[in-house]
Scaffold this active site. Structure first.
Site, mmCIF file in Angstrom:
data_model
loop_
_atom_site.group_PDB
_atom_site.id
_atom_site.type_symbol
_atom_site.label_atom_id
_atom_site.label_comp_id
_atom_site.label_asym_id
_atom_site.label_seq_id
_atom_site.Cartn_x
_atom_site.Cartn_y
_atom_site.Cartn_z
ATOM 1 N N CYS A 29 0.808 -1.214 0.000
ATOM 2 C CA CYS A 29 0.000 0.000 0.000
ATOM 3 C C CYS A 29 0.846 1.272 0.000
ATOM 4 O O CYS A 29 1.855 1.358 0.690
ATOM 5 C CB CYS A 29 -0.893 0.022 1.224
ATOM 6 S SG CYS A 29 -1.832 -1.466 1.431
ATOM 7 N N ARG A 66 5.688 -0.747 -5.841
ATOM 8 C CA ARG A 66 5.617 -1.419 -4.541
ATOM 9 C C ARG A 66 4.651 -2.602 -4.579
ATOM 10 O O ARG A 66 4.678 -3.451 -3.698
ATOM 11 C CB ARG A 66 5.125 -0.434 -3.478
ATOM 12 C CG ARG A 66 6.092 0.704 -3.230
ATOM 13 C CD ARG A 66 5.414 1.831 -2.497
ATOM 14 N NE ARG A 66 5.040 1.466 -1.162
ATOM 15 C CZ ARG A 66 5.419 2.100 -0.070
ATOM 16 N NH1 ARG A 66 6.203 3.139 -0.161
ATOM 17 N NH2 ARG A 66 5.012 1.728 1.101
ATOM 18 N N TRP A 71 -2.970 -3.000 -1.379
ATOM 19 C CA TRP A 71 -2.553 -4.400 -1.550
ATOM 20 C C TRP A 71 -3.359 -5.169 -0.521
ATOM 21 O O TRP A 71 -3.152 -5.013 0.682
ATOM 22 C CB TRP A 71 -1.057 -4.515 -1.290
ATOM 23 C CG TRP A 71 -0.441 -5.811 -1.692
ATOM 24 C CD1 TRP A 71 0.033 -6.140 -2.924
ATOM 25 C CD2 TRP A 71 -0.212 -6.945 -0.856
ATOM 26 N NE1 TRP A 71 0.545 -7.410 -2.903
ATOM 27 C CE2 TRP A 71 0.403 -7.936 -1.642
ATOM 28 C CE3 TRP A 71 -0.474 -7.232 0.480
ATOM 29 C CZ2 TRP A 71 0.762 -9.175 -1.157
ATOM 30 C CZ3 TRP A 71 -0.108 -8.470 0.966
ATOM 31 C CH2 TRP A 71 0.510 -9.429 0.158
ATOM 32 N N ASN A 92 -2.459 2.721 5.725
ATOM 33 C CA ASN A 92 -1.526 1.606 5.525
ATOM 34 C C ASN A 92 -1.364 0.913 6.863
ATOM 35 O O ASN A 92 -1.281 1.579 7.887
ATOM 36 C CB ASN A 92 -0.139 2.118 5.113
ATOM 37 C CG ASN A 92 -0.091 2.489 3.659
ATOM 38 O OD1 ASN A 92 -1.080 2.359 2.942
ATOM 39 N ND2 ASN A 92 1.048 2.984 3.220
ATOM 40 N N GLY A 93 -1.261 -0.393 6.843
ATOM 41 C CA GLY A 93 -1.053 -1.121 8.095
ATOM 42 C C GLY A 93 -2.261 -1.972 8.414
ATOM 43 O O GLY A 93 -3.090 -2.257 7.547
ATOM 44 N N GLU A 135 18.708 -18.032 -3.888
ATOM 45 C CA GLU A 135 18.228 -16.829 -4.576
ATOM 46 C C GLU A 135 17.744 -17.176 -5.995
ATOM 47 O O GLU A 135 16.719 -16.661 -6.451
ATOM 48 C CB GLU A 135 19.351 -15.778 -4.597
ATOM 49 C CG GLU A 135 19.109 -14.541 -5.457
ATOM 50 C CD GLU A 135 17.853 -13.750 -5.119
ATOM 51 O OE1 GLU A 135 17.252 -13.982 -4.055
ATOM 52 O OE2 GLU A 135 17.443 -12.915 -5.944
ATOM 53 N N LYS A 181 13.972 -16.482 -7.299
ATOM 54 C CA LYS A 181 13.680 -15.655 -8.477
ATOM 55 C C LYS A 181 12.741 -16.389 -9.430
ATOM 56 O O LYS A 181 11.786 -15.831 -9.937
ATOM 57 C CB LYS A 181 15.006 -15.321 -9.162
ATOM 58 C CG LYS A 181 15.092 -14.013 -9.814
ATOM 59 C CD LYS A 181 15.280 -12.808 -8.924
ATOM 60 C CE LYS A 181 14.674 -12.809 -7.577
ATOM 61 N NZ LYS A 181 14.979 -11.743 -6.699
ATOM 62 N N GLU A 232 9.186 -16.652 -7.886
ATOM 63 C CA GLU A 232 8.525 -15.351 -7.777
ATOM 64 C C GLU A 232 7.872 -14.913 -9.081
ATOM 65 O O GLU A 232 6.755 -14.426 -9.085
ATOM 66 C CB GLU A 232 9.555 -14.262 -7.427
ATOM 67 C CG GLU A 232 9.849 -14.073 -5.979
ATOM 68 C CD GLU A 232 10.867 -12.959 -5.758
ATOM 69 O OE1 GLU A 232 10.614 -12.101 -4.913
ATOM 70 O OE2 GLU A 232 11.918 -12.942 -6.439
ATOM 71 N N HIS A 260 19.901 -36.037 1.718
ATOM 72 C CA HIS A 260 19.054 -35.971 2.922
ATOM 73 C C HIS A 260 17.614 -35.609 2.591
ATOM 74 O O HIS A 260 16.923 -35.029 3.413
ATOM 75 C CB HIS A 260 19.655 -34.988 3.928
ATOM 76 C CG HIS A 260 21.046 -35.353 4.323
ATOM 77 N ND1 HIS A 260 21.343 -36.498 5.017
ATOM 78 C CD2 HIS A 260 22.231 -34.751 4.047
ATOM 79 C CE1 HIS A 260 22.651 -36.573 5.187
ATOM 80 N NE2 HIS A 260 23.213 -35.534 4.605
ATOM 81 N N LYS A 310 6.500 -5.154 -3.701
ATOM 82 C CA LYS A 310 7.902 -4.741 -3.662
ATOM 83 C C LYS A 310 8.303 -4.358 -2.250
ATOM 84 O O LYS A 310 9.391 -4.656 -1.793
ATOM 85 C CB LYS A 310 8.085 -3.549 -4.604
ATOM 86 C CG LYS A 310 9.487 -3.005 -4.671
ATOM 87 C CD LYS A 310 10.314 -3.877 -5.555
ATOM 88 C CE LYS A 310 11.767 -3.480 -5.605
ATOM 89 N NZ LYS A 310 12.608 -4.652 -5.940
HETATM 90 C C1 G6P Z 1 9.591 -8.307 -0.867
HETATM 91 C C2 G6P Z 1 10.187 -8.091 -2.235
HETATM 92 C C3 G6P Z 1 11.537 -8.790 -2.324
HETATM 93 C C4 G6P Z 1 12.447 -8.309 -1.218
HETATM 94 C C5 G6P Z 1 11.796 -8.456 0.163
HETATM 95 C C6 G6P Z 1 12.585 -7.709 1.227
HETATM 96 O O1 G6P Z 1 9.271 -9.644 -0.701
HETATM 97 O O2 G6P Z 1 9.337 -8.577 -3.236
HETATM 98 O O3 G6P Z 1 12.129 -8.523 -3.572
HETATM 99 O O4 G6P Z 1 13.638 -9.021 -1.250
HETATM 100 O O5 G6P Z 1 10.490 -7.885 0.157
HETATM 101 O O6 G6P Z 1 12.514 -6.347 0.956
HETATM 102 P P1 G6P Z 1 13.586 -5.272 1.347
HETATM 103 O O7 G6P Z 1 13.073 -3.995 0.749
HETATM 104 O O8 G6P Z 1 13.616 -5.227 2.838
HETATM 105 O O9 G6P Z 1 14.894 -5.685 0.775
#
Ligand code: G6P
Length: 607
Positions: free
Chosen positions: A2, A27, A74, A100-101, A480, A484, A487, A503, A602
């Site tokens: 948001c 975001r 959101w 927001n929140g 990672e 990716k 996601e 394991h 984001k």
């Molecule tokens: C969300 C984003 C990720 C990010 C994570 C942590 O999940 O989609 O891409 O790594 O938040 O965010 P930050 O801004 O704290 O790195």
């Protein structure tokens, strides 16, 4: 997640509201809306979908007025519907609120209001706020008093902004836990849930602290403490941040643009810090706490998502290069752990946005304990950047795609710089410094294989599952890489340390369950090759990233991506690029909304 904007001043409010919402689009959100106050009437426009749809609605039926509020939602409480999107109003349509929140006690408040005869139109926690204010207004006959009284009843996290037809000359704001800033300019007051929308208009900003509210008029703002009602004097601060607009240019998506920006990001992150000719790493952001750093014997790294994985790479780097024990924890877990921390521990938060709710809460938990807090943050002026004692900015520039790429690389680069900065007698110091200097050039060479990686990604895009494996520095890379892929393509993917295959994960392997392996040169080469043999023997197909075309690992693999050879400590910076490209092109082939994947945001500003 948001986003909030608000304006009161000489200009038409809707212009800032729409531009501001657009600047926060990255975001992640699912619906958006604005409310604009014209003398005594308020025009509300909401849409499910993008700000461009709201713009279209505004072109057809423009909101007029010099005060207004806007929001990108959101969904948390209640589905993605126009009714549930913000701004929300009371049943008499006199008080309009964006939020927001999460209001944790909203059920309680809702039950109370329902008893008073209030009818609700949606399912959000937010809708109780304007109704509560409206009820209290009946009692107090004064907007300010009603607003302040309502705030005292709210529990949870919030950034709230309100307009009301009962007081057209003011906007009301308040915050606890979620960020909120007021930009002060000649032509009015610009409110934002971060500095991004405000920056094109002014750099004079006042940030609200927790438990603070504000009454904002065209040319002034008054702050007050929510609990005590006492007025607070705080001048604006000058934000030393340049407004950097991020455009896609000729790229179809921000994500592919940002992957291509990796080499220049590393250069920007190292600029003025890595002095290869003098053989030193200078980090101005740590100067102030240099003496304290000498006494640190443990670092706890806290982060979420991709930043957490950058932290895992950082763990290997700091332990090997600076000889400091490091523990990396997910901020969402740390915040609820009963973990004793000694005063000789430093806490280091890593965050692209600087606004992740769990990371902020984790840091708050140790506030006032005397423990040194450090930050690796990308967004200048963000909450985490302001909360930490000292830190090193990433300088990756704005990152718009939800899936983080260049910011990950910048975070790892900062870890490397910090590790070198803190090192004493590290045997490979000079070698690494010289190599780092030429690393961006080597990464550029990886893009020569983009077309090949695209074809491979398309070939494997039909897979339902993917395993990612690596060892030592390449283990966080495997995590990672898998993150990716899931996601943005929604293909199920998991990362494992190669040594863990036996394991559990090996049970999954068959001809339909491919593996993406990082087999970059190190003294564990043979061990990873054995892990790959086990996969190969079970008909598992392997896509491998190697730095020597003819390596044993390549022979065991169906497909090979060869990248330039670098020292093991630099491998995450270059090795991650093929994994980014692979995920991107697989998602592209599947027709995904790459920059805004479903259900993700984001900037995760709620728990
Ligand atoms: C969300 C984003 C990720 C990010 C994570 C942590 O999940 O989609 O891409 O790594 O938040 O965010 P930050 O801004 O704290 O790195």
């Amino acid at each position: 997640m948001c986003g909030i904007v608000g304006y009161i001043g000489k200009k038409q409010a809707k212009d800032y509201l729409l531009d501001g919402l657009e600047s926060m689009e990255y975001r992640g959100y699912d619906s958006t809306g604005i409310a604009v106050l014209d003398k005594k009437s308020i025009n509300l426009a909401k849409v499910v979908g993008r700000v461009e749809h709201l713009r279209k609605a505004e072109r057809e039926n423009p909101s007029k007025g010099h005060a207004g509020i806007g929001h990108t939602r959101w969904a948390t409480h209640g589905g993605v519907t126009k009714n549930n999107s913000h701004p929300h109003h009371d049943q008499n349509k006199e008080f309009y609120v964006i939020h927001n929140g999460i209001i944790e006690n909203y059920q309680e408040i809702k039950a109370y209001l329902t008893k008073q005869g209030v009818k609700f139109y949606g399912d959000t926690d937010t809708e109780v706020i304007p109704n509560l204010i409206s009820e209290l207004y009946k009692e107090h006959g004064d907007v300010q008093k009603a607003f302040k009284a309502a705030l005292k009843s709210l529990r949870g996290a919030y950034a709230i902004v309100m307009i009301t037809s009962h007081d057209p000359g003011n906007i009301y704001a308040a915050k606890f836990s979620s960020p909120l800033a007021i930009g002060v300019a000649e032509d009015g007051m610009y409110i934002g849930s971060d500095a991004m929308p405000i920056l094109p208009h002014t750099k004079q900003v006042v940030f609200l602290e927790d438990n603070e509210g504000a009454v904002v008029s065209c040319n002034s703002y008054e702050l007050f403490h929510i609990k005590t009602d006492k007025s607070i004097k705080r001048p604006t601060e000058l934000l030393e941040i340049e407004h950097e607009a991020a455009e896609k240019g000729d790229y179809p998506d921000f994500m592919i643009k940002e992957i291509h920006e990796v080499p220049q990001t590393i250069r920007a992150t190292m600029l003025g810090r890595l002095r290869a000719d003098e053989g030193i790493v200078k980090l101005g952001g740590l100067e102030e706490v240099r003496d304290q750093l000498d006494y640190i014997d443990r670092i706890v790294v806290l982060a979420c998502g991709t930043s957490y994985y950058a932290g895992l790479v950082g763990e290997y780097l700091l332990e090997e290069i600076s000889n400091i024990p490091v523990e990396v924890q997910q901020a969402s877990e740390f915040r609820y752990r009963q973990e004793p921390l000694s005063r000789s521990t430093a806490v280091l938060v890593v965050s692209q946005s600087g606004e992740t709710a769990d990371t902020i809460a984790a840091l708050k938990k140790i506030e006032g304990s005397g423990i040194l807090t450090l930050g690796i943050v990308n967004a200048p002026g963000s909450t985490l950047a302001r909360m930490t004692d000292a830190g090193v900015y990433c300088h990756a520039g704005p990152e718009k795609a939800v899936a983080s790429t260049k910011a990950f690389v910048a975070q790892v680069t900062v870890f490397l710089l910090i590790a070198l900065h803190l090192s004493k007698n590290y045997r490979n110091f000079d070698k690494l410094i010289a190599e780092l200097d030429s690393l961006p050039q080597k990464i550029e060479e990886v893009f020569a294989q983009e077309e090949k990686i695209r074809k491979l990604a398309e070939k494997y895009s039909t897979a339902n599952d993917f395993l990612y494996i690596g060892r030592r520095y390449a283990y966080p890379l495997a995590l990672e890489g898998a993150l990716k892929l899931k996601e943005i393509s929604y293909i199920h993917a998991e990362g494992f340390a190669g040594g863990e295959m036996k394991h559990g994960p090996l049970a999954l392997i068959d001809k339909n369950f491919p593996t993406f392996a990082f087999a970059l040169s190190n003294d564990l080469d043979e061990k990873l090759v054995s892990n790959m043999q086990e996969i190969h023997a079970r008909d598992g197909k392997i896509v491998v990233v190697v730095d020597e075309g003819k390596s044993e690992a390549a022979k065991l693999s169906e497909d090979t991506i060869v990248i330039p050879k670098v020292s093991e400590q630099l491998q995450p910076l270059i090795g991650v690029v093929p994994a980014f490209l692979f995920a991107y092109y697989a998602a592209k082939r599947l027709g995904r909304d790459i920059d805004k994947p479903r259900n993700l945001a984001k900037s995760v500003t709620v728990e």
